[in-house]
Write an enzyme that holds these catalytic residues in place. Structure first.
Site, PDB file in Angstrom:
ATOM      1  N   ASP A 104       3.476  14.945  55.856  1.00  0.00           N
ATOM      2  CA  ASP A 104       2.757  15.017  54.581  1.00  0.00           C
ATOM      3  C   ASP A 104       3.094  16.338  53.921  1.00  0.00           C
ATOM      4  O   ASP A 104       3.240  17.369  54.583  1.00  0.00           O
ATOM      5  CB  ASP A 104       1.251  14.814  54.745  1.00  0.00           C
ATOM      6  CG  ASP A 104       0.589  15.828  55.659  1.00  0.00           C
ATOM      7  OD1 ASP A 104       0.068  16.841  55.159  1.00  0.00           O
ATOM      8  OD2 ASP A 104       0.580  15.596  56.881  1.00  0.00           O
ATOM      9  N   GLU A 120     -12.052  17.326  53.401  1.00  0.00           N
ATOM     10  CA  GLU A 120     -12.042  18.416  54.380  1.00  0.00           C
ATOM     11  C   GLU A 120     -12.744  19.681  53.904  1.00  0.00           C
ATOM     12  O   GLU A 120     -12.731  20.695  54.613  1.00  0.00           O
ATOM     13  CB  GLU A 120     -10.608  18.754  54.791  1.00  0.00           C
ATOM     14  CG  GLU A 120      -9.685  19.119  53.640  1.00  0.00           C
ATOM     15  CD  GLU A 120      -8.287  19.457  54.126  1.00  0.00           C
ATOM     16  OE1 GLU A 120      -8.118  20.538  54.734  1.00  0.00           O
ATOM     17  OE2 GLU A 120      -7.365  18.644  53.893  1.00  0.00           O
ATOM     18  N   ASP A 156      -8.587  12.659  50.865  1.00  0.00           N
ATOM     19  CA  ASP A 156      -8.557  13.808  51.777  1.00  0.00           C
ATOM     20  C   ASP A 156      -9.895  14.527  51.680  1.00  0.00           C
ATOM     21  O   ASP A 156     -10.201  15.176  50.685  1.00  0.00           O
ATOM     22  CB  ASP A 156      -7.396  14.721  51.365  1.00  0.00           C
ATOM     23  CG  ASP A 156      -7.267  15.976  52.228  1.00  0.00           C
ATOM     24  OD1 ASP A 156      -8.213  16.324  52.943  1.00  0.00           O
ATOM     25  OD2 ASP A 156      -6.202  16.616  52.153  1.00  0.00           O
TER      26      ASP A 156
END
Length: 230
Positions: free
Chosen positions: A13, A110, A108
């Protein structure tokens, strides 16, 4: 969760921080898939997204996009919708009209890394992500995968949620867990509501031909290549 086997796929990624990538060299280094950062928050677009998509596809690398969520600063449900719209609009610029990638698009999740720094409770954080997911899937008809870290799930109450349970439990999971970090196990353990990973980010110190510096490395289950639709 499961370990790696002979059918597991190898991938990376990337984002703007990897600079200009030689995707033909990446492909020759046995990289089968790549996740590319598309967007962040309500308005940010990764400036390398379109060129990375075009380069990866031209090289024959299966490619998907991810959105870096900012519930730490965009706390309202309305903000989650704005972030989802930013992701969708950005994907269309890279992939083309009604094309949302070769593999699962990704949310995503986080930040905030520390629960004590969060303006949201665990219940509110999961609800925020579910609002993003529900809107995204309704607009694109594509299944959304969740990226997060083992540390993040643990920090945020193991994603425990009042009845009826974790609203994200049915999302395919991309888990970040690095075995080389002292104290970590050899492969991801069951956590939150998940007993299986679809993608496992196992290192942030990888070396791949065509990329200067370090890059994240991932294993994926074969079903990643199934184009999941609703």
């Amino acid at each position: 969760m499961q370990g790696v086997n002979a059918k597991s796929l190898h991938g990376i990624d990337v984002s703007r921080w990897q600079g200009i990538i030689d995707w033909q060299s990446v492909k020759k280094d046995n990289i089968q898939f790549a996740y590319i950062k598309a967007s962040e928050g309500r308005t940010v677009v990764d400036p390398r997204f379109v060129s990375n998509i075009l380069g990866a596809r031209a090289a024959g690398v299966s490619v998907g996009a991810y959105h870096f969520a900012r519930p730490d600063i965009n706390t309202r449900a309305a903000d989650a919708l704005e972030e989802a719209r930013n992701f969708i609009d950005t994907m269309q610029k890279g992939f083309g009209s009604r094309d949302f990638g070769d593999i699962y698009p990704v949310l995503d999740l986080e930040v905030p890394a520390a629960k004590k720094e969060s303006a949201l409770t665990t219940t509110e954080l999961l609800s925020w992500a579910d609002t993003f997911r529900t809107y995204f899937q309704r607009k694109t008809r594509r299944c959304l995968m969740l990226y997060t870290g083992s540390y993040f799930i643990k920090e945020h109450s193991n994603f425990n949620h009042p009845t009826p349970g974790n609203p994200l439990a049915d999302m395919p999971l991309w888990i970040a867990m690095y075995p080389l970090v002292k104290g970590n196990p050899g492969f991801p353990q069951d956590i939150g509501s998940w007993t299986r990973w679809t993608v496992w980010q196992y290192s942030n110190l990888g070396k791949v031909s065509g990329i200067s510096g370090n890059v994240d490395l991932n294993w994926a289950a074969p079903e990643l290549l199934d184009l999941a639709r609703f």
